[in-house]
Design a protein around this motif. Structure first.
Motif, mmCIF file in Angstrom:
data_model
loop_
_atom_site.group_PDB
_atom_site.id
_atom_site.type_symbol
_atom_site.label_atom_id
_atom_site.label_comp_id
_atom_site.label_asym_id
_atom_site.label_seq_id
_atom_site.Cartn_x
_atom_site.Cartn_y
_atom_site.Cartn_z
ATOM 1 N N PRO A 94 -10.574 9.185 -34.156
ATOM 2 C CA PRO A 94 -9.629 8.281 -34.815
ATOM 3 C C PRO A 94 -10.296 6.955 -35.173
ATOM 4 N N MET A 95 -10.017 6.474 -36.377
ATOM 5 C CA MET A 95 -10.637 5.242 -36.874
ATOM 6 C C MET A 95 -9.577 4.284 -37.411
ATOM 7 N N THR A 96 -9.867 3.003 -37.311
ATOM 8 C CA THR A 96 -8.984 1.991 -37.893
ATOM 9 C C THR A 96 -9.314 1.841 -39.378
ATOM 10 N N ARG B 139 -1.433 9.113 -37.274
ATOM 11 C CA ARG B 139 -1.867 7.800 -36.817
ATOM 12 C C ARG B 139 -1.235 7.468 -35.476
ATOM 13 N N ASP C 110 -2.998 1.290 -31.742
ATOM 14 C CA ASP C 110 -4.069 0.809 -30.865
ATOM 15 C C ASP C 110 -4.014 -0.713 -30.918
ATOM 16 N N ARG D 194 -4.820 3.718 -35.652
ATOM 17 C CA ARG D 194 -5.993 4.590 -35.693
ATOM 18 C C ARG D 194 -5.567 5.864 -36.424
ATOM 19 N N GLN E 201 -6.474 9.763 -37.972
ATOM 20 C CA GLN E 201 -7.303 10.955 -37.832
ATOM 21 C C GLN E 201 -6.715 12.061 -38.692
#
Length: 118
Positions: free
Chosen positions: A21-23, A56, A59, A64, A66
């Motif tokens: 998972p990324m912001t 999402r 966080d 985040r 994915q």
């Protein structure tokens, strides 16, 4: 399943490649060559979430993102949609089978055999 635009596809490629998972900020760093505003990245991520391509989670103050499914699942869905466009699925499948390489044909044979055995 709807198709992806060029920027959407670029963002999905980043998320599929990183497999974590990324912001929006992290995604934006990976597409720095496009000189996009951070709000543009956030907008596209939100759009992909609404379309069902992304999941999402919160966080802190950020989200985040994915992929909701693998790249393989997405491509398979595109292939099925393309197959639905033909008036003769048998002819399209036959033509496809004739166009694949020997190793690819073997993969298809193995997958079909495994499905029959289930």
């Amino acid at each position: 399943m709807k198709g992806l635009g060029e920027l959407e596809r670029s963002i999905m490629d980043i998320l599929w490649a990183h497999n974590t998972p990324m912001t929006a900020r992290e995604v934006g760093r990976h597409i720095a060559d496009r000189d996009l505003a951070p709000t543009t990245v956030m907008t596209v991520l939100d759009r992909l979430t609404r379309k069902g391509f992304l999941a999402r989670t919160r966080d802190g103050r950020a989200w985040r993102y994915q992929p909701a499914a693998s790249r393989d699942a997405y491509v398979a869905e595109l292939m099925l949609e393309a197959l639905d466009l033909t008036g003769d699925r048998s002819a399209a499948l036959t033509r496809f089978a004739q166009a694949v390489s020997g190793p690819e044909a073997e993969i298809l044979r193995k997958a079909l055999t495994e499905l029959e055995d289930e």
